[in-house]
Scaffold this motif. Structure first.
Motif, PDB file in Angstrom:
ATOM      1  N   LEU A  17      13.631  15.005 -23.952  1.00  0.00           N
ATOM      2  CA  LEU A  17      12.288  15.321 -24.442  1.00  0.00           C
ATOM      3  C   LEU A  17      11.717  14.163 -25.257  1.00  0.00           C
ATOM      4  CD1 LEU A  17      12.704  19.061 -25.495  1.00  0.00           C
ATOM      5  CD2 LEU A  17      11.590  18.165 -23.441  1.00  0.00           C
ATOM      6  N   VAL A  26       6.792  19.620 -28.687  1.00  0.00           N
ATOM      7  CA  VAL A  26       7.565  20.825 -28.385  1.00  0.00           C
ATOM      8  C   VAL A  26       8.072  21.456 -29.685  1.00  0.00           C
ATOM      9  CG1 VAL A  26       9.677  21.697 -27.288  1.00  0.00           C
ATOM     10  CG2 VAL A  26       8.203  20.101 -26.053  1.00  0.00           C
ATOM     11  N   ARG A  29       5.660  23.653 -31.384  1.00  0.00           N
ATOM     12  CA  ARG A  29       5.427  24.927 -30.691  1.00  0.00           C
ATOM     13  C   ARG A  29       6.653  25.834 -30.735  1.00  0.00           C
ATOM     14  NH1 ARG A  29       0.992  26.384 -30.675  1.00  0.00           N
ATOM     15  NH2 ARG A  29       1.338  27.668 -28.871  1.00  0.00           N
ATOM     16  N   ASP A  30       7.696  25.424 -31.461  1.00  0.00           N
ATOM     17  CA  ASP A  30       8.943  26.171 -31.563  1.00  0.00           C
ATOM     18  C   ASP A  30       8.690  27.591 -32.068  1.00  0.00           C
ATOM     19  OD1 ASP A  30      11.884  25.819 -33.703  1.00  0.00           O
ATOM     20  OD2 ASP A  30      11.685  26.787 -31.766  1.00  0.00           O
ATOM     21  N   ILE A  87      10.758  27.887 -26.765  1.00  0.00           N
ATOM     22  CA  ILE A  87       9.362  27.735 -26.385  1.00  0.00           C
ATOM     23  C   ILE A  87       9.128  28.476 -25.071  1.00  0.00           C
ATOM     24  CG2 ILE A  87       9.878  25.520 -25.271  1.00  0.00           C
ATOM     25  CD1 ILE A  87       7.068  24.588 -26.051  1.00  0.00           C
ATOM     26  N   LEU A  92       5.841  24.794 -22.257  1.00  0.00           N
ATOM     27  CA  LEU A  92       6.551  23.547 -21.955  1.00  0.00           C
ATOM     28  C   LEU A  92       5.946  22.891 -20.723  1.00  0.00           C
ATOM     29  CD1 LEU A  92       8.805  21.523 -22.525  1.00  0.00           C
ATOM     30  CD2 LEU A  92      10.284  22.934 -21.078  1.00  0.00           C
ATOM     31  N   ILE A  95       2.682  21.228 -21.754  1.00  0.00           N
ATOM     32  CA  ILE A  95       2.922  20.011 -22.532  1.00  0.00           C
ATOM     33  C   ILE A  95       3.326  18.866 -21.610  1.00  0.00           C
ATOM     34  CG2 ILE A  95       4.495  18.941 -24.211  1.00  0.00           C
ATOM     35  CD1 ILE A  95       4.501  21.695 -25.659  1.00  0.00           C
TER      36      ILE A  95
END
Length: 105
Positions: A17, A26, A29-30, A87, A92, A95
């Motif tokens: 990532l 990411v 956005r956890d 997520i 994902l 993103i």
């Protein structure tokens, strides 16, 4: 799988990532999971575990005299501490797609 399912990913500053340039996005956005319950066939709680159930003692760590398994505890992770990221799969995908679109420009 159904559309709403989430993914559990590792927070790794040297991992895939990060190499794709999306790790921090990411991480923002956890959807942290701090507690888990185990139910019997009647729906009664048989047990529970997770960070949310442990108080942190005066020395700043779990365990010791200050620890207990209190489901009403407000203990949280230490600043900067990372583990797994959770997520929704669709987020994902979005993103990653946005990052690919930026690379195409």
């Amino acid at each position: 799988r159904k559309e709403g399912y989430g993914m559990t990913l590792t927070y790794d500053p040297k991992g895939p990532l990060a190499k794709l340039g999306v790790l921090e996005h990411v991480a923002q956005r956890d959807c942290p999971s701090r507690c888990h319950y185990i139910f019997n066939e009647k729906g009664e709680i048989r047990g529970y575990f997770g960070n949310a159930f442990y108080d942190v003692d005066a020395r700043g760590g779990p365990g010791g005299e200050g620890a207990n398994c209190n489901p009403l505890s407000t203990a949280t992770r230490g600043a900067g501490q990372r583990g797994n990221l959770r997520i929704p799969r669709s987020e994902l995908r979005s993103i990653l797609m946005n990052e690919l679109m930026k690379a195409d420009e």
